[in-house]
Design an enzyme around this catalytic site. Structure first.
Site, mmCIF file in Angstrom:
data_model
loop_
_atom_site.group_PDB
_atom_site.id
_atom_site.type_symbol
_atom_site.label_atom_id
_atom_site.label_comp_id
_atom_site.label_asym_id
_atom_site.label_seq_id
_atom_site.Cartn_x
_atom_site.Cartn_y
_atom_site.Cartn_z
ATOM 1 N N THR A 290 11.303 -4.798 20.813
ATOM 2 C CA THR A 290 10.771 -5.209 19.755
ATOM 3 C C THR A 290 9.513 -4.510 19.285
ATOM 4 O O THR A 290 8.736 -4.348 20.199
ATOM 5 C CB THR A 290 10.795 -6.746 19.686
ATOM 6 N N GLY A 291 9.462 -4.434 18.039
ATOM 7 C CA GLY A 291 8.174 -3.999 17.629
ATOM 8 C C GLY A 291 7.663 -2.558 18.172
ATOM 9 O O GLY A 291 6.965 -2.230 18.937
ATOM 10 N N SER A 292 8.643 -1.615 18.202
ATOM 11 C CA SER A 292 8.475 -0.413 18.924
ATOM 12 C C SER A 292 8.651 0.919 18.218
ATOM 13 O O SER A 292 8.721 2.012 18.603
ATOM 14 C CB SER A 292 9.735 -0.300 20.035
ATOM 15 N N GLY B 179 2.790 2.801 19.026
ATOM 16 C CA GLY B 179 2.083 1.961 19.893
ATOM 17 C C GLY B 179 2.785 1.933 21.294
ATOM 18 O O GLY B 179 3.658 2.755 21.708
ATOM 19 N N ILE B 180 2.473 0.768 21.843
ATOM 20 C CA ILE B 180 2.894 0.408 23.452
ATOM 21 C C ILE B 180 4.406 0.387 23.343
ATOM 22 O O ILE B 180 5.135 0.930 24.071
ATOM 23 C CB ILE B 180 2.224 -0.612 23.887
ATOM 24 N N GLY B 181 4.891 -0.051 22.398
ATOM 25 C CA GLY B 181 6.488 -0.513 22.088
ATOM 26 C C GLY B 181 6.993 0.997 22.073
ATOM 27 O O GLY B 181 8.168 1.103 22.654
ATOM 28 N N TYR C 135 -5.120 -15.685 19.102
ATOM 29 C CA TYR C 135 -4.296 -14.448 19.833
ATOM 30 C C TYR C 135 -4.365 -14.887 21.157
ATOM 31 O O TYR C 135 -3.250 -14.655 21.704
ATOM 32 C CB TYR C 135 -4.858 -13.071 19.480
#
Length: 263
Positions: A13-15, A18-20, A154
């Site tokens: 998810t959220g890829s 960035g890191i994803g 956060y």
């Protein structure tokens, strides 16, 4: 160590960046059939193209949708009803003083950072247990342990992910399915690069140099004294998703450069 994830389907998810993105690319290079997720069709398609160009043999496709909502999660599950590897990477962050953070912002962070992982784990874990193999990884943060005073909301969500991962690992104990959390520290992602862009331009220094100065100033306990690369974080996640990590479950795995001052 050769990690082979051939025949496994992975959802990250959220890829789209960035890191994803680095995680999705790493899993694809290891042979997994990877589902990339981003909020927009354009960013998702671009991420798929980048992975395919770098790893021509990779099986990769995209799903555009907002997984920070129950409807968005339901749409993903309807399209991909089963997976072997679930990486709950989706997350948002932002500086905001506690006394100026309204209920709506707490709720937004809760829905995106926590409930996306809750909903997808609830959807995909039972079939993993039935097959006797599966991997679920939650991307937490060193901020789960070092709660930032300037974004408590956060840090709260990232601490919650540690509890969620540990509890789910116990819930599926003995099944062949592992559930872990990974805690990155300061990482040179697209978001950090954007935040430091003005300083890079004004100083004439490289992004790596400015990022290292940022880490020393804001995370003085760092042992590596620099920001990690997204690939360094992804390496830990790919290993955690591998058959070789079969005895690692319920763990909080730090890729924080030694920021957390704990044995």
């Amino acid at each position: 160590m050769h990690i082979d994830l051939s025949g496994k389907t992975a959802i990250v998810t959220g890829s789209s960046a960035g890191i994803g993105f680095a995680i999705a690319a790493g899993l694809a290079r290891a042979g997994a059939h990877v589902i990339v997720n981003g909020r927009s069709a354009a960013s998702t398609a671009q991420a798929v193209e980048r992975i395919a160009a770098a790893a021509p043999q990779a099986q990769v496709e995209g799903h555009a949708g907002d997984l920070g909502t129950a409807q968005g999660c339901a749409e993903l599950v309807a399209r991909y009803p089963s997976c072997d590897i679930l990486v709950n990477n989706l997350g948002i962050y932002g500086l905001q003083d506690f006394f100026e953070t309204p209920d709506s912002e707490w709720q937004r962070f809760f829905e995106v950072n926590i409930m996306s992982g809750v909903r997808l784990s609830r959807a995909y874990l039972p079939a993993m247990v039935g097959r006797g193999w599966g991997r679920v990884v939650f991307i937490s943060s060193e901020s789960a342990l070092n709660i930032p005073a300037d974004m408590i909301h956060y840090g709260f969500t990232k601490t919650a992910l540690l509890s969620l991962a540990r509890g789910l690992a116990k819930r599926v104990a003995g099944s062949g399915v592992t559930v872990n959390s990974v805690l990155p520290g300061p990482t040179l992602s697209d978001g950090l690069a954007t935040m430091l862009a003005d300083e890079v331009s004004a100083s004439g220094k490289t992004l790596d140099e400015v990022a290292a100065e940022f880490v020393v100033a804001h995370r003085p306990s760092s042992i590596i004294r620099r920001a990690a690369s997204v690939e360094e974080v992804a390496n830990m996640v790919v290993y955690t998703c591998s058959p070789q990590a079969s005895a690692t479950t319920g763990a909080a795995l730090r890729v924080d450069g030694g920021v957390v001052d704990s044995l």
